[in-house]
Each structure stands twice: as structure tokens, then as C-alpha cells.
Design a protein around this motif. Structure first.
Motif, PDB file in Angstrom:
ATOM      1  N   UNK A  99       0.805  -1.234   0.000  1.00  0.00           N
ATOM      2  CA  UNK A  99       0.000   0.000   0.000  1.00  0.00           C
ATOM      3  C   UNK A  99       0.830   1.273   0.000  1.00  0.00           C
ATOM      4  N   UNK A 100       2.048   1.230   0.589  1.00  0.00           N
ATOM      5  CA  UNK A 100       2.834   2.452   0.667  1.00  0.00           C
ATOM      6  C   UNK A 100       3.362   2.914  -0.688  1.00  0.00           C
ATOM      7  N   UNK A 101       3.283   2.068  -1.718  1.00  0.00           N
ATOM      8  CA  UNK A 101       3.734   2.481  -3.040  1.00  0.00           C
ATOM      9  C   UNK A 101       2.703   3.350  -3.759  1.00  0.00           C
ATOM     10  N   UNK A 102       1.437   3.113  -3.495  1.00  0.00           N
ATOM     11  CA  UNK A 102       0.363   3.758  -4.247  1.00  0.00           C
ATOM     12  C   UNK A 102       0.403   5.285  -4.250  1.00  0.00           C
ATOM     13  N   UNK A 103       0.605   5.931  -3.098  1.00  0.00           N
ATOM     14  CA  UNK A 103       0.525   7.396  -3.102  1.00  0.00           C
ATOM     15  C   UNK A 103       1.576   8.087  -3.965  1.00  0.00           C
ATOM     16  N   UNK A 104       2.592   7.342  -4.390  1.00  0.00           N
ATOM     17  CA  UNK A 104       3.683   7.952  -5.150  1.00  0.00           C
ATOM     18  C   UNK A 104       3.500   7.793  -6.658  1.00  0.00           C
ATOM     19  N   UNK A 105       2.348   7.263  -7.068  1.00  0.00           N
ATOM     20  CA  UNK A 105       2.060   7.103  -8.498  1.00  0.00           C
ATOM     21  C   UNK A 105       0.740   7.782  -8.818  1.00  0.00           C
ATOM     22  N   UNK A 106       0.570   8.163 -10.067  1.00  0.00           N
ATOM     23  CA  UNK A 106      -0.664   8.780 -10.520  1.00  0.00           C
ATOM     24  C   UNK A 106      -1.628   7.762 -11.112  1.00  0.00           C
ATOM     25  N   UNK A 107      -1.071   6.713 -11.693  1.00  0.00           N
ATOM     26  CA  UNK A 107      -1.866   5.607 -12.225  1.00  0.00           C
ATOM     27  C   UNK A 107      -1.175   4.303 -11.846  1.00  0.00           C
ATOM     28  N   UNK A 108      -1.953   3.343 -11.352  1.00  0.00           N
ATOM     29  CA  UNK A 108      -1.413   2.034 -10.977  1.00  0.00           C
ATOM     30  C   UNK A 108      -2.198   0.957 -11.716  1.00  0.00           C
ATOM     31  N   UNK A 109      -1.479   0.116 -12.468  1.00  0.00           N
ATOM     32  CA  UNK A 109      -2.099  -1.004 -13.165  1.00  0.00           C
ATOM     33  C   UNK A 109      -1.566  -2.301 -12.567  1.00  0.00           C
ATOM     34  N   UNK A 110      -2.430  -3.272 -12.436  1.00  0.00           N
ATOM     35  CA  UNK A 110      -1.995  -4.609 -12.038  1.00  0.00           C
ATOM     36  C   UNK A 110      -2.353  -5.578 -13.155  1.00  0.00           C
ATOM     37  N   UNK A 111      -1.355  -6.325 -13.627  1.00  0.00           N
ATOM     38  CA  UNK A 111      -1.580  -7.325 -14.662  1.00  0.00           C
ATOM     39  C   UNK A 111      -1.723  -8.704 -14.026  1.00  0.00           C
ATOM     40  N   UNK A 112      -2.438  -9.577 -14.694  1.00  0.00           N
ATOM     41  CA  UNK A 112      -2.751 -10.884 -14.115  1.00  0.00           C
ATOM     42  C   UNK A 112      -1.532 -11.784 -14.025  1.00  0.00           C
ATOM     43  N   UNK A 113      -0.626 -11.678 -15.002  1.00  0.00           N
ATOM     44  CA  UNK A 113       0.562 -12.528 -15.033  1.00  0.00           C
ATOM     45  C   UNK A 113       1.765 -11.695 -15.465  1.00  0.00           C
ATOM     46  N   UNK A 114       2.943 -12.280 -15.321  1.00  0.00           N
ATOM     47  CA  UNK A 114       4.154 -11.637 -15.816  1.00  0.00           C
ATOM     48  C   UNK A 114       4.149 -11.729 -17.339  1.00  0.00           C
ATOM     49  N   UNK A 115       3.953 -10.599 -17.970  1.00  0.00           N
ATOM     50  CA  UNK A 115       3.809 -10.553 -19.423  1.00  0.00           C
ATOM     51  C   UNK A 115       5.122 -10.332 -20.149  1.00  0.00           C
ATOM     52  N   UNK A 116       6.206 -10.143 -19.383  1.00  0.00           N
ATOM     53  CA  UNK A 116       7.455  -9.700 -19.979  1.00  0.00           C
ATOM     54  C   UNK A 116       7.522  -8.190 -19.909  1.00  0.00           C
ATOM     55  N   UNK A 117       8.742  -7.675 -19.930  1.00  0.00           N
ATOM     56  CA  UNK A 117       8.942  -6.247 -19.681  1.00  0.00           C
ATOM     57  C   UNK A 117       8.290  -5.366 -20.740  1.00  0.00           C
ATOM     58  N   UNK A 118       8.335  -5.775 -21.994  1.00  0.00           N
ATOM     59  CA  UNK A 118       7.932  -4.860 -23.066  1.00  0.00           C
ATOM     60  C   UNK A 118       6.425  -4.735 -23.193  1.00  0.00           C
TER      61      UNK A 118
END
Length: 308
Positions: A99-118
Motif C-alpha cells: 500500500x505504501x507504493x500507491x501514493x507515489x504514483x498517478x496511475x497504478x495497473x496490475x496485470x494478471x501474469x508476468x507478461x514480460x517487460x515490453x
């Protein structure tokens, strides 16, 4: 929007679809919607000067340090009238962001799996509102002026892309393998071979389709450089710059180094199959293009657009 007021899955999908269409990547609608687990819009930045995209697969204390550094840089730049937008992508971590990461971003996305960096960087980038995109490693520690240095390069030069410098974060002996991390004290034309400290004009990035999502690990910057060269034919507008510095280690262990090299070899083979003249292109860049003069920016070549 605070975390406890995050949109419903349907609302998140609607927002994602809107951003996909605004970006012009309509062919990715299905894959992006399928990959998205959740979306939280923390705040809206009006006319940001630069949008920073950070992805993380295993967020830890280092990710928090990176975000805290950006928070400090945000305050410094706001005094000059320039705003930083921060987009944070959870690339399929097992437990999600703390939770402490959220306030430092303007948009937060969570992906279902590791899709690879690109793939993760691309889906994060569609939420960017700035004329310049900055892709940053989550486990690197930025120098206090890293973002300002990227902005200064884009203000000074008429460039499409600028890759910065990595400096060792620790005294690990494995850092001796990172000869390409620092290439001197002067900027010069160079393809991108560091993807975790690179800024790109948003319009150009979107026009060529962003990162190649078929690549899972490594050589994505080289591949993107080839497509930018094909599209614009101006190698002098892609540069190495010593100003933006990120402290980052080459590898965490011998085992990690072995795995990294194996994955990079597979990616290299893929890039060579896609660009059969890759060796010639890179050789020409290293011998001839690097001698070209970097064009200076004029009022007619604002970073908001792409001059040709």
C-alpha cells in the motif's frame, strides 16, 4: 481516486479501452483487456512535461526508494512549472504492490501474469499524457536530477530518443560485464541498449508501435531503434547522453547472470530474424552515425510533436 475508491472491473476495462483507442493501438484491445487485473487512477496531472513508466514484477524496498526519489524530483520540477506523471505497472507479482507504493504514483495497473517487460511497458505507456515518455527500472536508484536531465536533453536537442547512464549500485564484481552502461562524458548518436533509463517522444513511440511485445527479455531497445530508423531515417536523433544517471547493478548473482545471458541470446536471435541486417546497422551506427552532429532544437521542433 484513492485505492479504496478504485474503479470496478467494468469501469477499468472502459477506461483502458478509451486509452487504447486514443493511442491508436486498436489491434491490442483484446490482449490488453485480457491482461488487465485492476486499474487505479490515483490522481490526474494537468499537462505533464514527462510521463515516467515503471514496471515491477517483484516490488520491494528498492521500488519504494525509486518512487520516493521521483517524488522528490516531482517537487523540485514543480517549482519550475514542470510536472512529472508517474505510471506504475504491477507485472503479475504474487502479492501485489504494498500500500505504501500507491501514493507515489498517478496511475497504478496490475496485470494478471508476468507478461514480460515490453508488454508491461507498452500497456503502461497508453496512460501517459506527456509529450515525452521515460522508462525507468524499478530496482535502480535515480540520481536526484535524472528526470530534469532527460527534460534538458529534449529541450536542447531535436531528438526522438535519449538513453542515459547506469552506474553500479553496489561493488558487485559482476558489474565488470556492463561495459555499455557508461560510454563517456559527451552525448553522441547511439541506438538504445538500455531500456530502463531511456526517454522517447510519445508521438514517435506510438507511431512505430512501441516496444516489440514478442520479446520477453533484452534487446528491445535495439529492436525499437531499428524501427525508429526505418520510420524516420535520422540516426542522429537517437542519442546516448551522460546526464541522466541511474544506479543499477548488472546482475544479482552468477546464477542470475547465466539466466540473463540465455534470455538475451534468445531475444537477440529473434531480433536478428526480424531485422536480417542487424549487424550491419549496428556496425554502421558505431562507426559512422556516432560521428553525426546531434541537431539542436528550435521553436519549430517542439517535443510535443515529431519533426521530420
Amino acid at each position: 481516486m484513492s485505492p479504496d475508491k478504485a474503479g470496478t472491473p467494468d469501469q477499468s476495462t472502459t477506461i483502458l479501452s478509451q486509452m487504447i483507442h486514443a493511442t491508436g493501438w486498436r489491434d491490442r484491445q483484446s490482449s490488453y483487456v485480457q491482461a488487465l487485473d485492476s486499474l487505479i487512477c490515483m490522481s490526474a496531472i494537468r499537462k505533464p512535461a514527462i510521463s515516467v513508466v515503471i514496471i515491477s514484477w517483484q516490488p520491494d524496498e528498492r521500488a519504494l526508494q525509486t518512487l520516493l526519489s521521483l517524488e522528490a524530483q516531482r517537487r523540485t520540477l514543480s517549482d519550475t512549472g514542470q510536472q512529472i506523471e508517474v505510471i506504475l505497472v504491477d507485472n503479475g507479482s504474487s502479492n501485489g504492490f504494498a500500500p505504501e507504493l500507491y501514493p507515489h504514483a498517478d496511475t497504478v495497473l496490475r496485470l494478471k501474469t508476468n507478461t514480460g517487460a515490453y508488454f508491461a511497458r507498452n500497456i503502461g505507456s497508453i496512460f501517459a499524457h506527456a509529450p515525452i515518455l521515460l522508462f525507468l527500472e524499478d530496482d535502480g536508484l535515480p540520481e536526484p536530477d535524472l528526470v530534469a536531465a532527460h527534460l534538458q536533453d529534449h529541450a536542447r536537442f531535436d531528438i526522438l530518443m535519449a538513453r542515459g547512464v547506469y552506474r553500479p549500485r553496489t561493488d558487485s564484481p559482476l558489474n565488470r560485464f556492463a561495459g555499455h552502461y557508461y560510454l563517456g562524458d559527451n552525448p553522441f548518436p547511439r541506438y538504445c541498449d538500455l531500456e530502463g533509463n531511456v526517454s522517447i517522444l510519445t508521438a514517435a513511440f506510438r507511431e512505430v508501435g512501441g516496444w516489440d511485445e514478442a520479446i520477453f527479455f533484452g534487446h528491445g531497445g535495439v529492436e525499437l531503434s531499428c524501427r525508429l530508423l526505418d520510420r524516420y531515417g535520422q540516426p542522429e536523433r537517437m542519442i546516448y547522453t551522460p546526464g541522466p544517471v541511474l544506479h543499477h547493478d548488472y546482475s544479482s548473482s552468477e546464477q542470475h547472470l547465466t539466466m540473463k545471458r540465455e534470455r538475451q541470446a534468445k531475444s537477440r536471435a529473434y531480433v536478428e530474424s526480424k531485422h536480417p541486417e542487424l549487424d550491419r546497422i549496428l556496425d554502421t551506427w558505431n562507426r559512422e552515425y556516432k560521428q553525426l552532429q546531434i541537431p539542436l532544437r528550435t521553436p519549430a521542433t517542439s517535443p510535443a510533436g515529431v519533426s521530420r
